[in-house]
Design an enzyme around this catalytic site. Structure first.
Site, PDB file in Angstrom:
ATOM      1  N   PHE A 128      -3.756  15.421  -5.046  1.00  0.00           N
ATOM      2  CA  PHE A 128      -2.850  15.325  -6.102  1.00  0.00           C
ATOM      3  C   PHE A 128      -3.267  15.196  -7.519  1.00  0.00           C
ATOM      4  O   PHE A 128      -2.727  15.320  -8.455  1.00  0.00           O
ATOM      5  CB  PHE A 128      -1.819  14.144  -5.767  1.00  0.00           C
ATOM      6  CG  PHE A 128      -0.792  14.557  -4.729  1.00  0.00           C
ATOM      7  CD1 PHE A 128      -0.034  15.768  -4.897  1.00  0.00           C
ATOM      8  CD2 PHE A 128      -0.366  13.788  -3.801  1.00  0.00           C
ATOM      9  CE1 PHE A 128       1.188  15.920  -4.062  1.00  0.00           C
ATOM     10  CE2 PHE A 128       0.065  14.009  -2.666  1.00  0.00           C
ATOM     11  CZ  PHE A 128       1.022  15.167  -2.713  1.00  0.00           C
ATOM     12  N   HIS A 155     -16.257   8.931  -0.456  1.00  0.00           N
ATOM     13  CA  HIS A 155     -15.026   8.043  -0.348  1.00  0.00           C
ATOM     14  C   HIS A 155     -15.345   6.679  -0.107  1.00  0.00           C
ATOM     15  O   HIS A 155     -16.247   6.223   0.433  1.00  0.00           O
ATOM     16  CB  HIS A 155     -13.935   8.725   0.529  1.00  0.00           C
ATOM     17  CG  HIS A 155     -13.310   9.950   0.058  1.00  0.00           C
ATOM     18  ND1 HIS A 155     -13.720  11.234  -0.116  1.00  0.00           N
ATOM     19  CD2 HIS A 155     -12.195  10.076  -0.684  1.00  0.00           C
ATOM     20  CE1 HIS A 155     -13.151  12.009  -0.583  1.00  0.00           C
ATOM     21  NE2 HIS A 155     -11.896  11.406  -0.844  1.00  0.00           N
ATOM     22  N   LYS A 159     -11.682   5.147   4.846  1.00  0.00           N
ATOM     23  CA  LYS A 159     -10.917   6.489   4.863  1.00  0.00           C
ATOM     24  C   LYS A 159     -11.196   6.743   6.556  1.00  0.00           C
ATOM     25  O   LYS A 159     -12.448   6.713   7.003  1.00  0.00           O
ATOM     26  CB  LYS A 159     -11.884   7.562   3.960  1.00  0.00           C
ATOM     27  CG  LYS A 159     -11.063   8.877   4.213  1.00  0.00           C
ATOM     28  CD  LYS A 159     -11.340   9.792   3.045  1.00  0.00           C
ATOM     29  CE  LYS A 159     -10.788  11.270   3.032  1.00  0.00           C
ATOM     30  NZ  LYS A 159      -9.360  11.223   3.276  1.00  0.00           N
TER      31      LYS A 159
HETATM   32  N1  LIG Z   1      -3.497  14.029  -1.557  1.00  0.00           N
HETATM   33  C1  LIG Z   1      -4.089  13.102  -2.258  1.00  0.00           C
HETATM   34  O1  LIG Z   1      -4.083  13.376  -3.313  1.00  0.00           O
HETATM   35  C2  LIG Z   1      -4.532  11.672  -1.763  1.00  0.00           C
HETATM   36  C3  LIG Z   1      -4.214  11.695  -0.052  1.00  0.00           C
HETATM   37  N2  LIG Z   1      -4.616  10.517   0.356  1.00  0.00           N
HETATM   38  C4  LIG Z   1      -4.396  10.454   1.882  1.00  0.00           C
HETATM   39  O2  LIG Z   1      -3.227   9.566   1.872  1.00  0.00           O
HETATM   40  C5  LIG Z   1      -3.268   8.762   3.300  1.00  0.00           C
HETATM   41  C6  LIG Z   1      -3.289   7.404   2.719  1.00  0.00           C
HETATM   42  O3  LIG Z   1      -4.251   6.956   2.082  1.00  0.00           O
HETATM   43  P1  LIG Z   1      -4.270   5.428   1.696  1.00  0.00           P
HETATM   44  O4  LIG Z   1      -3.070   4.791   1.019  1.00  0.00           O
HETATM   45  O5  LIG Z   1      -5.650   5.307   0.908  1.00  0.00           O
HETATM   46  O6  LIG Z   1      -4.608   4.640   2.985  1.00  0.00           O
HETATM   47  P2  LIG Z   1      -3.972   3.197   3.492  1.00  0.00           P
HETATM   48  O7  LIG Z   1      -4.734   2.853   4.732  1.00  0.00           O
HETATM   49  O8  LIG Z   1      -4.298   2.239   2.360  1.00  0.00           O
HETATM   50  O9  LIG Z   1      -2.518   3.405   3.522  1.00  0.00           O
HETATM   51  C7  LIG Z   1      -1.814   3.960   4.954  1.00  0.00           C
HETATM   52  C8  LIG Z   1      -0.487   3.155   5.110  1.00  0.00           C
HETATM   53  O10 LIG Z   1       0.041   3.950   6.064  1.00  0.00           O
HETATM   54  C9  LIG Z   1       0.727   2.899   6.921  1.00  0.00           C
HETATM   55  N3  LIG Z   1       1.080   3.490   8.396  1.00  0.00           N
HETATM   56  C10 LIG Z   1       0.241   3.438   9.335  1.00  0.00           C
HETATM   57  N4  LIG Z   1       1.116   3.820  10.460  1.00  0.00           N
HETATM   58  C11 LIG Z   1       2.339   4.185   9.692  1.00  0.00           C
HETATM   59  C12 LIG Z   1       3.523   4.772  10.537  1.00  0.00           C
HETATM   60  N5  LIG Z   1       3.406   4.939  11.816  1.00  0.00           N
HETATM   61  N6  LIG Z   1       4.566   4.645   9.910  1.00  0.00           N
HETATM   62  C13 LIG Z   1       4.587   4.362   8.349  1.00  0.00           C
HETATM   63  N7  LIG Z   1       3.534   3.946   7.810  1.00  0.00           N
HETATM   64  C14 LIG Z   1       2.190   3.850   8.515  1.00  0.00           C
HETATM   65  C15 LIG Z   1      -0.407   2.061   6.735  1.00  0.00           C
HETATM   66  O11 LIG Z   1       0.408   0.406   7.159  1.00  0.00           O
HETATM   67  C16 LIG Z   1      -0.757   1.801   5.462  1.00  0.00           C
HETATM   68  O12 LIG Z   1      -0.261   1.021   4.716  1.00  0.00           O
HETATM   69  C17 LIG Z   1      -4.678   9.149   3.870  1.00  0.00           C
HETATM   70  O13 LIG Z   1      -4.450  10.207   4.561  1.00  0.00           O
HETATM   71  C18 LIG Z   1      -5.608   9.764   2.643  1.00  0.00           C
HETATM   72  O14 LIG Z   1      -6.484  10.701   3.237  1.00  0.00           O
HETATM   73  C19 LIG Z   1      -5.293   9.453  -0.279  1.00  0.00           C
HETATM   74  C20 LIG Z   1      -5.379   9.509  -1.682  1.00  0.00           C
HETATM   75  C21 LIG Z   1      -5.118  10.914  -2.228  1.00  0.00           C
HETATM   76  O1  LIG Z   2      -8.463   9.116   1.517  1.00  0.00           O
HETATM   77  C1  LIG Z   2      -8.595   9.069   0.099  1.00  0.00           C
HETATM   78  O2  LIG Z   2      -8.859   8.312  -0.460  1.00  0.00           O
HETATM   79  C2  LIG Z   2      -8.466  10.469  -0.365  1.00  0.00           C
HETATM   80  N1  LIG Z   2      -8.041  11.530   0.403  1.00  0.00           N
HETATM   81  C3  LIG Z   2      -7.822  12.898   0.087  1.00  0.00           C
HETATM   82  C4  LIG Z   2      -8.777  13.748   0.845  1.00  0.00           C
HETATM   83  O3  LIG Z   2      -8.996  13.707   1.841  1.00  0.00           O
HETATM   84  O4  LIG Z   2      -9.263  14.521   0.095  1.00  0.00           O
HETATM   85  C5  LIG Z   2      -7.854  13.054  -1.526  1.00  0.00           C
HETATM   86  C6  LIG Z   2      -8.720  12.347  -2.324  1.00  0.00           C
HETATM   87  O5  LIG Z   2      -9.902  12.522  -1.968  1.00  0.00           O
HETATM   88  C7  LIG Z   2      -8.591  10.693  -1.851  1.00  0.00           C
END
Ligand SMILES: NC(=O)C1=CN([C@@H]2O[C@H](COP(=O)(O)OP(=O)(O)OC[C@H]3O[C@@H](n4cnc5c(N)ncnc54)[C@H](O)[C@@H]3O)[C@@H](O)[C@H]2O)C=CC1
Ligand SMILES: O=C(O)C1=N[C@H](C(=O)O)C[C@H](O)C1
Length: 266
Positions: A128, A155, A159
């Site tokens: 995003f 990362h 992750k």
């Molecule tokens: N598209 C983007 O720009 C970005 C995407 N991401 C992605 O977002 C996702 C989350 O990343 P983070 O916040 O860093 O991870 P995180 O591990 O800090 O948070 C994940 C959350 O999901 C919750 N969770 C797990 N199972 C669940 C369920 N069944 N129902 C509801 N909640 C549940 C966990 O308790 C945790 O709080 C990852 O897949 C990551 O790759 C991360 C950063 C940027």
């Molecule tokens: O897990 C993360 O932190 C992130 N996940 C996304 C990815 O898999 O590309 C976006 C960003 O890189 C952060």
């Protein structure tokens, strides 16, 4: 002005909690519930370090989607649950905005077909951050002139998925521009398996996981006598929130699935 009613899945996560802080600042968004795997029946304001919302936490998504009137589900969870949440939300007519990465090509196709069948808008964006979206577009452009390329993504070490969604998306955008090309020496051999990274259509992706990192990527192009490096760094998860808001606004106007924020940027 009617507000967009949002459910956030993963509210205690690094991204989910940042999304709550973003929603708190936006007058046109209303947090109506959260999906978590813990704290059933509690309110967000009962949990430490989260904004002062009186939105209820549900652990069962079907109960949540049946009980709450919502326009959008923002999913920031795990590949396994993100996919199930997204599919179920589409079936309930709730528009998913998905940041969760790690979905397979088959899952993305299935969700695309389901969104089309149900005429429900969906945005899945592997990154995003606007800078990352531009980095991917610049890389696609450069691949037209530099077919030799390697992607290095770095990362934090919490992750779950590797390679990152951003690296996979970058490779697929590059693939649209260049012919399949196996890079390196034709007789190259790995004496340690994995030394050359993952292979996508002949190009390589290398994934680094270290404490202290947030989200970083370099796309390195090589040609005779020159290299071009296109690099993006997210130092803070606030970097993703402009894109999350943009996706929430835009998904309200869609009735198909859109993969990648570049498709909604003007
Ligand atoms: N598209 C983007 O720009 C970005 C995407 N991401 C992605 O977002 C996702 C989350 O990343 P983070 O916040 O860093 O991870 P995180 O591990 O800090 O948070 C994940 C959350 O999901 C919750 N969770 C797990 N199972 C669940 C369920 N069944 N129902 C509801 N909640 C549940 C966990 O308790 C945790 O709080 C990852 O897949 C990551 O790759 C991360 C950063 C940027
Ligand atoms: O897990 C993360 O932190 C992130 N996940 C996304 C990815 O898999 O590309 C976006 C960003 O890189 C952060």
């Amino acid at each position: 002005m009617s507000k967009i009613k949002v459910i956030v899945a993963g509210p205690r996560g690094k991204m989910g909690s940042e999304a709550l802080r973003m929603i708190e600042k936006k007058e046109d968004l209303e947090l109506v519930a959260c999906l978590d795997h813990k704290f059933e029946g509690k309110q967000i304001n009962e949990l430490e370090e989260l904004p002062n919302f009186d939105a209820m936490i549900y652990t069962d998504m079907e109960t949540c989607f049946q009980s709450v009137e919502a326009d959008v589900l923002v999913d920031l969870t795990t590949p396994e649950f993100g996919y199930i949440h997204t599919k179920t939300a589409i079936n309930y007519g709730i528009r998913p905005v998905v940041g969760t990465t790690g979905f397979t090509e088959e899952q993305l196709q299935e969700l695309t077909d389901l969104a089309e069948e149900k005429e429900v808008g969906v945005i899945i964006a592997p990154n995003f951050a606007l800078g990352a979206v531009l980095m991917m577009q610049f890389a696609k452009w450069a691949a037209k002139y530099f077919p030799d390329v390697e992607i290095i993504e770095k990362h934090h070490d919490n992750k779950l998925d590797a390679p990152s969604g951003t690296a996979v998306k970058t490779a697929s955008l590059i693939k649209e521009e260049r012919e399949t090309k196996k890079q390196g020496h034709p007789e190259e051999k790995e004496t340690l398996p994995g030394a050359r990274g993952a292979d996508v259509d002949g190009m390589k992706i290398h994934s680094m996981r270290l404490p202290g990192l947030v989200a970083h990527q370099e796309v390195v192009f090589g040609s005779s006598g020159e290299n071009l490096t296109i690099k993006h760094d997210s130092f803070h998860r606030q970097s993703f929130m402009t894109g999350v808001k943009l996706a929430i606004d835009n998904v309200m106007k869609l009735d198909i699935l859109v993969y990648g924020l570049e498709n909604i940027l003007e």
